[in-house]
Design an enzyme around this catalytic site. Sequence first.
Site, PDB file in Angstrom:
ATOM      1  N   TYR A   1       0.863  -1.178   0.000  1.00  0.00           N
ATOM      2  CA  TYR A   1       0.000   0.000   0.000  1.00  0.00           C
ATOM      3  C   TYR A   1       0.898   1.226   0.000  1.00  0.00           C
ATOM      4  CZ  TYR A   1      -3.075   3.728   1.580  1.00  0.00           C
ATOM      5  OH  TYR A   1      -3.754   4.905   1.675  1.00  0.00           O
TER       6      TYR A   1
ATOM      7  N   GLU B   1      -3.175   7.764  -4.028  1.00  0.00           N
ATOM      8  CA  GLU B   1      -3.131   6.439  -3.398  1.00  0.00           C
ATOM      9  C   GLU B   1      -2.935   5.345  -4.438  1.00  0.00           C
ATOM     10  OE1 GLU B   1      -5.856   4.688   0.017  1.00  0.00           O
ATOM     11  OE2 GLU B   1      -6.815   4.390  -1.942  1.00  0.00           O
TER      12      GLU B   1
END
Length: 390
Positions: free
Chosen positions: A109, A197
């Site tokens: 992530y 993101e």
Amino acid sequence: MNIHEYQAKEILRAYGVPTPKGYIAFNSEEAGENAKKLGGSIWVVKAQIHAGGRGLGGGVKLARSIDEVKSLAKSIIGMNLVTHQTTKEGKEVKKVYIEEGLNIKQEFYLSVVLDRASEMPMIVASSSGGMDIEKVAAETPEKIAKAHIDPTIGFQKFQGRDIAFKLGISKETTNDFITLLSNLYRAYKDNDADMVEINPLILTGDDKFLALDAKIGFDDNALPRHQDIEVLRDFDEEDKAETEAKQSNLSYVKLSGNVGCMVNGAGLAMATMDIIKYEGGDPANFLDVGGGANPQTVAKGFEIILKDKNVKAIFINIFGGIVRCDRVANGIIEATKITEVNVPVIVRLDGTNAEEAKAILKNSDIKNIISATDLSDGAKKAVKAARGDK
């Protein structure tokens, strides 16, 4: 402002962030042609909506033939995709992204967000990619690495090495990872983003990093500096009432409750929503008519609130300072001429010309107005009215 995954990947590629090859498709035939252009034997069909959790909702599917690509695209386009980030009705899918299948060795992530506490951008990374980052933070916080970026200095390589070490990235791929972080931060900074993101960032079998997914949110106030980004806006993905309110210079955010709120000033609006919750109710919206409100803007705010079928009562909470209470009262009357007001309206007016405003409303033909003496009294009456209590 948010954009679609395929648009976010175009921006990231321009900054040297590697992504898988892919093409957008608006129907099943186009999806099949795109798969042929990509080549290979495995493809991913990905629904394009402004929400996360698409895979769990059935919006991301693996295909092993051209016919299967076309079949999956046909089933996904037109569906109402429900995820943890949509309403219970979901969002209609109008296009899919056809992407090459990849050999995934590891998932991470990665994001750049604004940390308001430190007033600096912050890189957030985790070795648990493809998962809800909030869940990772709550259950395994040791798997999250963070680095604050001083905007006057920018991203530094030692910060990248520290994150790479905490994520267990090999020495052989650390330099590539640091370069990717640097490019991601540049994309964030140059485009006035409030969030970039990648979830997941993957490491392939041949040790190459790729952004398998991408999400970018932009600061609305900076869009006049980025006309190339503003044209990417998809109004079908935005709440129509919020768009209409913005065009009328009203600050409106739709919520899931049944007590409509019309307030002047963001602070008072937040306090109003808080006290409605305290009294056991649920606000249906945030609506700030602003300090320069006039009868027309108040009427427009009324009209927008009443378009929400969940609204069972409206709480108007105005403290007259720059905006005079009599203007609000005239706006309420004006609104009843435009839109049928068939729910109780609880009104608390205080400050400049409050007595004049009360007299205007008292002498009007509006029958379902309930007067409130103060904020607490207004909230109690609004919650009671929304419940249908006598």
